[in-house]
Scaffold this motif. Structure first.
Motif, PDB file in Angstrom:
ATOM      1  N   ILE A  87       0.831  -1.202   0.000  1.00 61.64           N
ATOM      2  CA  ILE A  87       0.000   0.000   0.000  1.00 61.64           C
ATOM      3  C   ILE A  87       0.864   1.249   0.000  1.00 61.64           C
ATOM      4  CG2 ILE A  87      -1.606   1.353   1.415  1.00 61.64           C
ATOM      5  CD1 ILE A  87      -2.858  -1.325   2.292  1.00 61.64           C
ATOM      6  N   THR A  88       1.878   1.245   0.853  1.00 64.31           N
ATOM      7  CA  THR A  88       2.771   2.395   0.946  1.00 64.31           C
ATOM      8  C   THR A  88       3.482   2.661  -0.374  1.00 64.31           C
ATOM      9  OG1 THR A  88       3.111   1.979   3.304  1.00 64.31           O
ATOM     10  CG2 THR A  88       4.745   3.344   2.195  1.00 64.31           C
ATOM     11  N   ALA A  89       3.979   1.609  -0.996  1.00 61.90           N
ATOM     12  CA  ALA A  89       4.685   1.768  -2.267  1.00 61.90           C
ATOM     13  C   ALA A  89       3.757   2.316  -3.344  1.00 61.90           C
ATOM     14  CB  ALA A  89       5.284   0.435  -2.702  1.00 61.90           C
ATOM     15  N   THR A  90       2.533   1.786  -3.401  1.00 58.64           N
ATOM     16  CA  THR A  90       1.578   2.285  -4.387  1.00 58.64           C
ATOM     17  C   THR A  90       1.233   3.744  -4.123  1.00 58.64           C
ATOM     18  OG1 THR A  90       0.635   0.081  -4.739  1.00 58.64           O
ATOM     19  CG2 THR A  90      -0.734   1.969  -5.340  1.00 58.64           C
ATOM     20  N   ALA A  91       1.047   4.104  -2.861  1.00 52.07           N
ATOM     21  CA  ALA A  91       0.707   5.487  -2.519  1.00 52.07           C
ATOM     22  C   ALA A  91       1.797   6.449  -2.972  1.00 52.07           C
ATOM     23  CB  ALA A  91       0.475   5.615  -1.021  1.00 52.07           C
ATOM     24  N   ILE A 142      -1.027  10.439   2.687  1.00 51.92           N
ATOM     25  CA  ILE A 142       0.040  11.313   2.195  1.00 51.92           C
ATOM     26  C   ILE A 142      -0.563  12.674   1.889  1.00 51.92           C
ATOM     27  CG2 ILE A 142       1.501  11.827   0.196  1.00 51.92           C
ATOM     28  CD1 ILE A 142       2.237   8.899   0.040  1.00 51.92           C
ATOM     29  N   VAL A 143       0.086  13.726   2.370  1.00 45.91           N
ATOM     30  CA  VAL A 143      -0.178  15.097   1.949  1.00 45.91           C
ATOM     31  C   VAL A 143       1.073  15.551   1.206  1.00 45.91           C
ATOM     32  CG1 VAL A 143      -0.681  17.455   2.665  1.00 45.91           C
ATOM     33  CG2 VAL A 143      -1.675  15.528   3.938  1.00 45.91           C
ATOM     34  N   GLY A 167      -2.177  21.086  -2.341  1.00 45.68           N
ATOM     35  CA  GLY A 167      -1.499  19.803  -2.193  1.00 45.68           C
ATOM     36  C   GLY A 167      -2.289  18.685  -2.844  1.00 45.68           C
ATOM     37  N   VAL A 168      -1.669  17.535  -2.940  1.00 47.35           N
ATOM     38  CA  VAL A 168      -2.304  16.305  -3.421  1.00 47.35           C
ATOM     39  C   VAL A 168      -2.553  15.421  -2.205  1.00 47.35           C
ATOM     40  CG1 VAL A 168      -2.048  14.260  -4.861  1.00 47.35           C
ATOM     41  CG2 VAL A 168      -1.135  16.469  -5.642  1.00 47.35           C
ATOM     42  N   LEU A 169      -3.789  14.937  -2.067  1.00 48.48           N
ATOM     43  CA  LEU A 169      -4.159  14.127  -0.916  1.00 48.48           C
ATOM     44  C   LEU A 169      -4.444  12.695  -1.347  1.00 48.48           C
ATOM     45  CD1 LEU A 169      -6.559  16.558   0.983  1.00 48.48           C
ATOM     46  CD2 LEU A 169      -4.074  16.303   1.185  1.00 48.48           C
ATOM     47  N   ILE A 170      -3.773  11.762  -0.681  1.00 48.48           N
ATOM     48  CA  ILE A 170      -3.925  10.333  -0.957  1.00 48.48           C
ATOM     49  C   ILE A 170      -4.143   9.643   0.379  1.00 48.48           C
ATOM     50  CG2 ILE A 170      -2.795   8.253  -1.844  1.00 48.48           C
ATOM     51  CD1 ILE A 170      -1.025  10.342  -3.506  1.00 48.48           C
ATOM     52  N   GLY A 171      -5.330   9.096   0.578  1.00 44.50           N
ATOM     53  CA  GLY A 171      -5.641   8.418   1.824  1.00 44.50           C
ATOM     54  C   GLY A 171      -6.150   7.015   1.580  1.00 44.50           C
ATOM     55  N   VAL A 223      -8.871   7.221  -1.113  1.00 47.26           N
ATOM     56  CA  VAL A 223      -9.598   8.484  -1.138  1.00 47.26           C
ATOM     57  C   VAL A 223      -8.650   9.553  -1.684  1.00 47.26           C
ATOM     58  CG1 VAL A 223     -10.942  10.130   0.199  1.00 47.26           C
ATOM     59  CG2 VAL A 223     -10.945   7.708   0.851  1.00 47.26           C
ATOM     60  N   LEU A 224      -9.002  10.124  -2.836  1.00 47.53           N
ATOM     61  CA  LEU A 224      -8.089  10.967  -3.601  1.00 47.53           C
ATOM     62  C   LEU A 224      -8.638  12.376  -3.777  1.00 47.53           C
ATOM     63  CD1 LEU A 224      -7.391   8.462  -6.544  1.00 47.53           C
ATOM     64  CD2 LEU A 224      -6.138   8.652  -4.377  1.00 47.53           C
ATOM     65  N   ASP A 225      -7.819  13.348  -3.475  1.00 46.45           N
ATOM     66  CA  ASP A 225      -8.095  14.728  -3.867  1.00 46.45           C
ATOM     67  C   ASP A 225      -6.916  15.163  -4.728  1.00 46.45           C
ATOM     68  OD1 ASP A 225      -8.806  17.344  -4.172  1.00 46.45           O
ATOM     69  OD2 ASP A 225      -9.305  17.689  -2.072  1.00 46.45           O
TER      70      ASP A 225
END
Length: 278
Positions: free
Chosen positions: A24-28, A135-136, A120-124, A102-104
Protein backbone atom coordinates in the motif's frame (compact mmCIF):
# COMPACT_ATOMS: atom_id res chain seq x y z
CA UNK A 1 11.22 -2.60 21.83
CA UNK A 2 13.20 -1.32 18.83
CA UNK A 3 11.86 1.01 16.16
CA UNK A 4 11.44 -1.74 13.57
CA UNK A 5 9.48 -3.86 16.05
CA UNK A 6 7.29 -0.86 16.96
CA UNK A 7 6.53 -0.27 13.30
CA UNK A 8 5.63 -3.90 12.72
CA UNK A 9 3.39 -3.99 15.79
CA UNK A 10 1.59 -0.83 14.66
CA UNK A 11 0.94 -2.29 11.23
CA UNK A 12 -0.45 -5.47 12.70
CA UNK A 13 -2.74 -3.43 14.98
CA UNK A 14 -4.44 -1.93 11.92
CA UNK A 15 -5.49 -5.39 10.76
CA UNK A 16 -3.19 -5.07 7.73
CA UNK A 17 -0.26 -7.46 7.42
CA UNK A 18 3.23 -5.97 7.15
CA UNK A 19 3.51 -7.23 3.58
CA UNK A 20 0.23 -5.62 2.49
CA UNK A 21 1.14 -2.42 4.34
CA UNK A 22 4.40 -2.22 2.40
CA UNK A 23 2.54 -2.68 -0.89
CA UNK A 24 0.00 0.00 0.00
CA UNK A 25 2.77 2.40 0.95
CA UNK A 26 4.68 1.77 -2.27
CA UNK A 27 1.58 2.28 -4.39
CA UNK A 28 0.71 5.49 -2.52
CA UNK A 29 4.13 6.93 -3.26
CA UNK A 30 3.74 6.05 -6.94
CA UNK A 31 0.41 7.89 -6.93
CA UNK A 32 2.06 10.91 -5.33
CA UNK A 33 4.90 10.82 -7.84
CA UNK A 34 2.61 10.76 -10.87
CA UNK A 35 0.35 13.44 -9.36
CA UNK A 36 3.42 15.66 -8.91
CA UNK A 37 4.27 15.24 -12.56
CA UNK A 38 0.76 16.02 -13.76
CA UNK A 39 0.10 19.00 -11.48
CA UNK A 40 3.45 20.66 -12.05
CA UNK A 41 2.87 20.54 -15.81
CA UNK A 42 0.00 22.99 -15.27
CA UNK A 43 1.08 25.00 -12.21
CA UNK A 44 1.62 28.69 -13.05
CA UNK A 45 0.91 27.93 -16.70
CA UNK A 46 -0.81 30.52 -18.91
CA UNK A 47 -2.71 27.60 -20.47
CA UNK A 48 -4.60 26.87 -17.24
CA UNK A 49 -8.26 27.66 -17.87
CA UNK A 50 -10.40 26.88 -14.80
CA UNK A 51 -14.05 25.95 -15.11
CA UNK A 52 -16.77 26.39 -12.51
CA UNK A 53 -18.46 23.10 -11.54
CA UNK A 54 -20.86 24.67 -9.00
CA UNK A 55 -24.51 25.37 -9.69
CA UNK A 56 -24.25 28.40 -7.42
CA UNK A 57 -21.11 30.20 -6.27
CA UNK A 58 -17.65 29.28 -7.47
CA UNK A 59 -16.14 25.79 -7.18
CA UNK A 60 -13.25 25.65 -9.67
CA UNK A 61 -11.84 22.63 -11.48
CA UNK A 62 -8.93 22.61 -13.92
CA UNK A 63 -7.34 20.28 -16.43
CA UNK A 64 -4.64 19.74 -13.80
CA UNK A 65 -7.20 18.35 -11.30
CA UNK A 66 -8.55 15.92 -13.86
CA UNK A 67 -5.15 14.86 -15.22
CA UNK A 68 -3.83 14.24 -11.71
CA UNK A 69 -6.75 12.06 -10.69
CA UNK A 70 -6.80 10.13 -13.99
CA UNK A 71 -3.11 9.30 -13.60
CA UNK A 72 -3.57 8.08 -10.03
CA UNK A 73 -6.60 6.00 -10.94
CA UNK A 74 -4.69 4.35 -13.78
CA UNK A 75 -2.08 3.11 -11.30
CA UNK A 76 -4.76 1.83 -8.93
CA UNK A 77 -6.53 0.06 -11.80
CA UNK A 78 -3.29 -1.78 -12.55
CA UNK A 79 -1.95 -2.40 -9.03
CA UNK A 80 -4.99 -2.42 -6.70
CA UNK A 81 -8.02 -3.49 -8.79
CA UNK A 82 -9.77 -5.05 -5.77
CA UNK A 83 -9.73 -1.80 -3.77
CA UNK A 84 -12.45 0.83 -3.92
CA UNK A 85 -11.73 4.42 -4.99
CA UNK A 86 -13.35 7.69 -3.98
CA UNK A 87 -12.05 10.69 -5.91
CA UNK A 88 -13.18 14.31 -6.00
CA UNK A 89 -13.36 14.59 -9.78
CA UNK A 90 -14.46 11.13 -10.96
CA UNK A 91 -16.46 9.80 -8.03
CA UNK A 92 -16.59 6.32 -6.55
CA UNK A 93 -15.54 2.90 -7.79
CA UNK A 94 -16.66 -0.14 -5.82
CA UNK A 95 -14.16 -2.69 -4.51
CA UNK A 96 -14.04 -6.07 -2.78
CA UNK A 97 -10.98 -5.82 -0.52
CA UNK A 98 -12.44 -3.64 2.24
CA UNK A 99 -9.94 -0.88 1.47
CA UNK A 100 -10.78 2.45 -0.17
CA UNK A 101 -8.37 4.93 -1.73
CA UNK A 102 -9.60 8.48 -1.14
CA UNK A 103 -8.09 10.97 -3.60
CA UNK A 104 -8.09 14.73 -3.87
CA UNK A 105 -5.98 15.45 -6.95
CA UNK A 106 -5.55 19.12 -6.00
CA UNK A 107 -6.72 20.26 -2.59
CA UNK A 108 -6.72 24.04 -2.86
CA UNK A 109 -7.57 24.61 -6.51
CA UNK A 110 -8.11 28.32 -5.81
CA UNK A 111 -4.54 28.59 -4.53
CA UNK A 112 -3.36 26.59 -7.55
CA UNK A 113 -5.11 29.07 -9.85
CA UNK A 114 -3.45 31.98 -8.06
CA UNK A 115 0.03 30.47 -8.35
CA UNK A 116 0.33 30.09 -4.56
CA UNK A 117 2.17 26.96 -3.31
CA UNK A 118 -0.26 26.14 -0.49
CA UNK A 119 -2.24 23.50 -2.43
CA UNK A 120 -1.50 19.80 -2.19
CA UNK A 121 -2.30 16.30 -3.42
CA UNK A 122 -4.16 14.13 -0.92
CA UNK A 123 -3.92 10.33 -0.96
CA UNK A 124 -5.64 8.42 1.82
CA UNK A 125 -6.50 4.80 2.51
CA UNK A 126 -9.40 3.69 4.74
CA UNK A 127 -10.74 0.42 6.02
CA UNK A 128 -14.11 -0.12 7.70
CA UNK A 129 -12.91 1.77 10.78
CA UNK A 130 -11.57 4.87 9.05
CA UNK A 131 -8.23 6.22 7.80
CA UNK A 132 -5.20 3.96 8.17
CA UNK A 133 -2.65 5.72 5.95
CA UNK A 134 -2.22 9.04 4.21
CA UNK A 135 0.04 11.31 2.19
CA UNK A 136 -0.18 15.10 1.95
CA UNK A 137 2.11 16.05 -0.93
CA UNK A 138 3.13 19.57 -1.99
CA UNK A 139 4.73 19.14 -5.42
CA UNK A 140 6.02 22.68 -5.95
CA UNK A 141 7.83 22.75 -2.60
CA UNK A 142 8.94 19.13 -2.93
CA UNK A 143 7.49 18.21 0.47
CA UNK A 144 5.74 14.93 1.25
CA UNK A 145 4.05 14.38 4.62
CA UNK A 146 3.32 10.72 5.33
CA UNK A 147 1.47 9.03 8.18
CA UNK A 148 0.35 5.51 9.04
CA UNK A 149 1.66 1.95 9.43
CA UNK A 150 4.17 3.15 12.01
CA UNK A 151 5.46 6.02 9.88
CA UNK A 152 5.16 9.77 10.54
CA UNK A 153 7.72 11.52 8.35
CA UNK A 154 8.32 14.55 6.17
CA UNK A 155 10.42 13.91 3.10
CA UNK A 156 11.72 17.03 1.38
CA UNK A 157 14.71 18.56 -0.29
CA UNK A 158 16.69 18.33 2.96
CA UNK A 159 15.99 14.63 3.49
CA UNK A 160 13.58 12.84 5.81
CA UNK A 161 12.63 14.07 9.28
CA UNK A 162 10.10 12.79 11.83
CA UNK A 163 6.71 14.44 12.16
CA UNK A 164 5.77 15.36 15.74
CA UNK A 165 2.79 17.51 16.64
CA UNK A 166 3.58 20.21 19.20
CA UNK A 167 2.53 19.52 22.79
CA UNK A 168 2.26 21.62 25.93
CA UNK A 169 0.67 24.65 24.22
CA UNK A 170 -2.21 26.48 25.88
CA UNK A 171 -4.85 28.07 23.67
CA UNK A 172 -3.58 31.51 24.68
CA UNK A 173 -0.24 30.60 23.05
CA UNK A 174 -1.61 28.67 20.09
CA UNK A 175 -1.39 29.27 16.35
CA UNK A 176 -4.79 28.59 14.76
CA UNK A 177 -5.45 28.14 11.05
CA UNK A 178 -8.50 27.87 8.81
CA UNK A 179 -8.90 28.11 5.05
CA UNK A 180 -11.68 30.72 4.98
CA UNK A 181 -12.25 33.57 7.47
CA UNK A 182 -16.03 33.02 7.40
CA UNK A 183 -15.67 29.28 8.32
CA UNK A 184 -19.03 28.13 6.98
CA UNK A 185 -22.37 29.43 8.25
CA UNK A 186 -22.90 32.40 10.54
CA UNK A 187 -23.37 30.00 13.47
CA UNK A 188 -20.14 28.13 12.60
CA UNK A 189 -18.30 31.42 12.20
CA UNK A 190 -19.43 32.55 15.65
CA UNK A 191 -18.19 29.27 17.17
CA UNK A 192 -14.86 29.63 15.39
CA UNK A 193 -14.48 33.21 16.65
CA UNK A 194 -14.85 32.01 20.24
CA UNK A 195 -11.67 29.99 19.71
CA UNK A 196 -9.87 32.54 17.53
CA UNK A 197 -10.43 35.30 20.07
CA UNK A 198 -8.52 33.25 22.64
CA UNK A 199 -5.66 32.12 20.36
CA UNK A 200 -2.41 34.03 20.08
CA UNK A 201 -2.30 33.97 16.26
CA UNK A 202 -4.94 33.17 13.63
CA UNK A 203 -4.07 32.75 9.96
CA UNK A 204 -6.04 31.74 6.87
CA UNK A 205 -5.77 30.21 3.43
CA UNK A 206 -3.48 27.15 3.48
CA UNK A 207 -6.02 24.38 2.71
CA UNK A 208 -4.47 20.94 3.38
CA UNK A 209 -1.04 22.43 4.04
CA UNK A 210 -2.27 23.69 7.42
CA UNK A 211 -2.76 20.09 8.60
CA UNK A 212 0.71 19.20 7.35
CA UNK A 213 2.19 22.08 9.33
CA UNK A 214 0.30 20.92 12.43
CA UNK A 215 1.78 17.45 12.03
CA UNK A 216 5.22 19.04 11.69
CA UNK A 217 4.80 21.00 14.93
CA UNK A 218 4.47 24.52 13.48
CA UNK A 219 0.69 25.00 13.84
CA UNK A 220 -1.34 24.08 16.92
CA UNK A 221 -4.97 24.12 15.75
CA UNK A 222 -6.87 23.80 12.47
CA UNK A 223 -10.63 24.40 12.50
CA UNK A 224 -12.80 24.16 9.38
CA UNK A 225 -16.36 23.42 8.26
CA UNK A 226 -18.07 22.13 5.13
CA UNK A 227 -15.39 19.59 4.18
CA UNK A 228 -15.78 16.36 2.19
CA UNK A 229 -14.21 12.96 2.82
CA UNK A 230 -11.58 13.50 0.15
CA UNK A 231 -10.54 16.72 1.94
CA UNK A 232 -9.80 15.05 5.27
CA UNK A 233 -8.93 11.34 5.07
CA UNK A 234 -5.24 11.84 4.23
CA UNK A 235 -4.77 14.73 6.72
CA UNK A 236 -6.39 12.64 9.47
CA UNK A 237 -3.91 9.81 8.95
CA UNK A 238 -0.93 12.19 8.92
CA UNK A 239 -2.03 14.22 11.96
CA UNK A 240 -2.81 11.14 14.03
CA UNK A 241 0.47 9.46 13.11
CA UNK A 242 2.29 12.60 14.29
CA UNK A 243 0.56 12.39 17.68
CA UNK A 244 -2.13 15.00 17.03
CA UNK A 245 -5.88 14.77 17.58
CA UNK A 246 -8.45 15.30 14.82
CA UNK A 247 -12.23 14.93 15.19
CA UNK A 248 -15.45 16.61 14.23
CA UNK A 249 -16.77 19.47 16.38
CA UNK A 250 -18.50 17.03 18.73
CA UNK A 251 -15.37 14.94 19.29
CA UNK A 252 -16.54 12.18 16.95
CA UNK A 253 -15.06 10.60 13.82
CA UNK A 254 -14.02 13.15 11.22
CA UNK A 255 -13.33 11.07 8.11
CA UNK A 256 -16.77 11.68 6.60
CA UNK A 257 -16.03 15.41 6.46
CA UNK A 258 -18.15 18.26 7.76
CA UNK A 259 -16.86 20.32 10.69
CA UNK A 260 -13.25 19.45 11.52
CA UNK A 261 -10.93 20.35 14.40
CA UNK A 262 -7.30 19.22 14.55
CA UNK A 263 -5.04 19.92 17.51
CA UNK A 264 -1.48 19.15 18.48
CA UNK A 265 -2.46 17.72 21.86
CA UNK A 266 -5.52 16.25 23.62
CA UNK A 267 -5.46 19.10 26.13
CA UNK A 268 -5.58 21.82 23.48
CA UNK A 269 -8.22 19.88 21.57
CA UNK A 270 -10.41 19.79 24.70
CA UNK A 271 -9.99 23.54 25.26
CA UNK A 272 -11.02 24.40 21.72
CA UNK A 273 -13.82 21.84 21.60
CA UNK A 274 -15.44 23.35 24.69
CA UNK A 275 -15.46 26.80 23.09
CA UNK A 276 -16.84 25.47 19.80
CA UNK A 277 -19.73 23.95 21.75
CA UNK A 278 -20.47 27.36 23.25
Amino acid sequence: MGQDQDTRSDRIATGISPEIADKITATAHRLADVARQETLRWFRSPDLHPQNKAQAGFDPVTDADRASERAMRAILDAERPEDAILGEEFGARAGQSGLTWVLDPIDGTRAFMAGAPSWGVLIGVTDDRGPIYGIVDQPHLGERFEGGFGRAVLTGRDGTTPLRARRGVDLSEATLMSTYPEVGSAHEHAAFRRVADRARLTRYGLDCYAYALLAAGHVDLVIEAGLQSYDVVAPIAVVQAAGGVITDWTGGDAHHGGRIIAAGSPELHAQALELLAG
